[in-house]
Design an enzyme around this catalytic site. Structure first.
Site, PDB file in Angstrom:
ATOM      1  N   ASP A   1      31.336  31.363  32.822  1.00  0.00           N
ATOM      2  CA  ASP A   1      32.107  31.286  31.556  1.00  0.00           C
ATOM      3  C   ASP A   1      32.599  32.669  31.248  1.00  0.00           C
ATOM      4  O   ASP A   1      31.830  33.610  31.180  1.00  0.00           O
ATOM      5  CB  ASP A   1      31.307  30.748  30.395  1.00  0.00           C
ATOM      6  CG  ASP A   1      30.956  29.310  30.640  1.00  0.00           C
ATOM      7  OD1 ASP A   1      31.820  28.552  31.056  1.00  0.00           O
ATOM      8  OD2 ASP A   1      29.814  28.968  30.391  1.00  0.00           O
ATOM      9  N   THR A   2      33.921  32.726  30.877  1.00  0.00           N
ATOM     10  CA  THR A   2      34.584  33.995  30.983  1.00  0.00           C
ATOM     11  C   THR A   2      35.809  34.045  30.083  1.00  0.00           C
ATOM     12  O   THR A   2      36.418  33.028  29.814  1.00  0.00           O
ATOM     13  CB  THR A   2      35.031  34.202  32.444  1.00  0.00           C
ATOM     14  OG1 THR A   2      33.921  33.994  33.303  1.00  0.00           O
ATOM     15  CG2 THR A   2      35.607  35.565  32.673  1.00  0.00           C
ATOM     16  N   ILE A   3      36.175  35.246  29.638  1.00  0.00           N
ATOM     17  CA  ILE A   3      37.497  35.472  29.071  1.00  0.00           C
ATOM     18  C   ILE A   3      38.175  36.547  29.907  1.00  0.00           C
ATOM     19  O   ILE A   3      37.525  37.425  30.489  1.00  0.00           O
ATOM     20  CB  ILE A   3      37.449  35.899  27.583  1.00  0.00           C
ATOM     21  CG1 ILE A   3      36.655  37.213  27.375  1.00  0.00           C
ATOM     22  CG2 ILE A   3      36.879  34.784  26.736  1.00  0.00           C
ATOM     23  CD1 ILE A   3      37.467  38.459  27.435  1.00  0.00           C
TER      24      ILE A   3
END
Length: 568
Positions: free
Chosen positions: A377-379
């Protein structure tokens, strides 16, 4: 590792997307997939996965901040408004183009495992894998140190100014957007019983819905302490003591020593040339060099005549991915513990040997790693300023909200990146104290003729190298514009061997976005690929391209996320 595929869309939404694709193809020469126009600006530009973060980045640029100042400000906002993929309990990587030195700088701001947790602890309890949630996968959060390292080297405005917008939104509240509300609800079902999670992220016992106002006063207080107290407030100060006490109480192994001894590492990005473009990634413990290995294999083939997203084209990309990912499973780990033959892995000579494993007629079921000679999970966000500094920054909790553990009164979740260690004591990525795990998040950058050309990223665990390659092929081989290159339908191959567990024995499986025609799916099946008709992790893309001839920027942010690009 993020999971940023679209949630279940209504029939109306699906028809709208289809009509936008049709409109672009009918009305704009050469465009087939773009859902909107590129953003074009001269003075500064930003692209993030959330509108508020993009606007904050532009505001910071207008106040005279550098691209790094704006990137930090946007990241702080994203840690608040998109806690489903980011936050200061996670890690950070960045590539910065410095216009003064005309050089790329890489920062590895990933954390290490606790000193007092060893491989034997897992073995004594009969664990074959590290759990994805709870206290065991937690590693030292590296994000805050990354912010201050970037700011020390390239910042201009004070951190009180940079963090002020995020503090304001945390204190006063912000409306939750549609996609983030979807993932928030999913994460709540898994993590609601973890310490302090419900208190912080489930007001009135429920995940916020689309449009609900959410406040995080604890995070506002934490950001305020950081703004006034520098990085030491987190790693050797008031916040450190709070985190230490919390960890003792809930059975997490992080202690004051782990925070005191944490530091980010400035690294030299590495590159390969793909059809005249120098593609840059950061070296391991991340997976960025997989992009370079895949491109080296593909460079031999003339992809354009195959046709974009044809069965032949997708087959070559999928098989090249499989080959590179076997090396990824064996050779990508913390270089401070074992030497990595990086130069050999990304060399053209090595690619010739590995390319021989690609059968153009059928899918491979199993591939052995190569033998290079020594040498989730990442931006993602990207910002560029009027002085032509460009920043490619990616930041993550790993799985969604991370471990689910929220330190008392601090408003953020500890990451669960430690899940990416291997529990085989003979593996180079085996769990050891004060060691960085294998990492999935990778910022990308491209130069041409030694000048900046593209700052970009694609979120989503092992989708990231695959996404980088697909975007680059769209831009370079198929001459798509920046927006279309991100909106074009993607594949996601899963089931390769992993650095933390598992061996590919059946060839894995392929998820295809719905816009890829059924006849292509059938042709891939005939080549031996296993197609799964389900939602896949197809990533989330942002990019900025610099046009030196007209001295301006173009930016794009794809339709799979809530965000947008903006400039001034």
């Amino acid at each position: 590792m993020s999971n940023p595929h679209r949630p279940a869309l209504t029939v109306l939404s699906t028809l709208l997307i289809a009509s936008l694709h049709s409109f672009a193809g009918d009305r704009v020469t050469g465009l087939t997939f773009a859902t909107r126009s590129e953003v074009i600006a001269r003075n500064g530009i930003a692209a993030t996965s959330h509108p508020l973060a993009t606007q904050v980045a532009i505001d910071i640029l207008k106040q005279g901040g550098t691209a790094v100042d704006a990137a930090i400000a946007a990241n702080a906002v994203l840690g608040l408004v998109e806690p489903t993929g980011s936050g200061i309990g996670g890690d950070l990587f960045a590539i910065v183009w410095d216009p003064h030195s005309e050089k790329l700088h890489g920062l590895n701001a990933s954390g290490r495992s606790p000193y007092n947790l060893s491989l034997e602890y897992f073995k004594d309890r009969g664990l074959k894998e590290i759990p994805p949630f709870g206290p065991l996968p937690i590693t030292v959060p590296g994000c805050v140190d990354g912010w201050f390292e970037l700011h020390r080297k390239f910042g201009k405005l004070p951190m009180t100014t940079i963090l002020a917008p995020a503090i304001s939104y945390a204190r006063d509240g912000f409306p939750v957007t549609e996609l983030i509300a979807y993932y928030w609800g999913r994460g709540a079902k898994i993590l609601k019983d973890q310490p302090n999670f419900a208190r912080t992220f489930l007001p009135n016992g429920e995940a916020p819905k689309k449009g609900d106002l959410f406040r995080n006063p604890d995070l506002a207080r934490t950001y305020n302490i950081l703004a006034k107290g520098d990085r030491d407030a987190f790693y050797d100060g008031e916040l450190t003591q709070t985190m230490d006490s919390f960890c003792v109480r809930v059975g997490c192994f992080l202690r004051t020593k782990d925070f005191n001894n944490h530091h980010s590492t400035w690294v030299d990005p590495v590159s390969t040339n793909y059809r005249g473009y120098d593609v840059w990634e950061l070296p391991p413990n991340g997976q960025g060099i997989a992009v370079l290995q895949i491109l080296n294999i593909l460079e031999y083939y003339d992809l354009t005549p195959m046709g974009h997203n044809s069965a032949e084209y997708l087959h070559h990309l999928i098989e090249a991915k499989k080959i590179a990912f076997e090396d990824r499973a064996k050779f990508y780990f913390d270089p401070e513990f074992n030497p990595i033959p990086i130069r050999s892995l990304i060399s053209k000579d090595y690619a010739v040997k590995r390319r021989s494993l690609l059968d153009p007629t059928k899918a491979s079921k199993r591939i052995d790693p190569g033998e290079p000679t020594p040498s989730r999970d990442t931006i993602y966000l990207t910002v560029a300023d009027k002085n032509r500094m460009m920043v490619s920054l990616i930041q993550s909790n790993y799985r969604g909200f991370g471990s689910g553990l929220v330190p008392d009164g601090l408003g953020f979740v500890f990451q669960d990146r430690g899940e990416c260690f291997n529990l085989d004591p003979k593996h180079p990525n085996a769990y050891e104290p004060h060691k960085r795990p294998f990492h999935t998040i990778i910022p990308g950058f491209v130069t041409k003729n030694d000048k900046p050309w593209l700052s970009f990223g694609v979120m989503g665990g092992d989708m990231q190298p695959q996404g980088h390659v697909q975007v680059l092929c769209n831009l370079i081989d198929f001459q798509m514009n920046l927006q279309e290159a991100g909106d074009a339908p993607r594949f996601h191959h899963d089931g390769s061997s992993e650095p933390f567990n598992g061996q590919m024995t059946t060839g894995g499986w392929v998820a295809l976005e719905s816009e890829i025609p059924m006849e292509v799916q059938r042709a891939l099946t005939n080549k031996g690929h296993q197609i799964r008709f389900e939602s896949g992790t197809f990533g989330g893309y942002q990019a900025i391209l610099y046009d030196p001839d007209r001295d301006l920027y173009l930016a794009a942010s794809e339709s799979r996320k809530d965000g947008h690009a903006a400039g001034y």
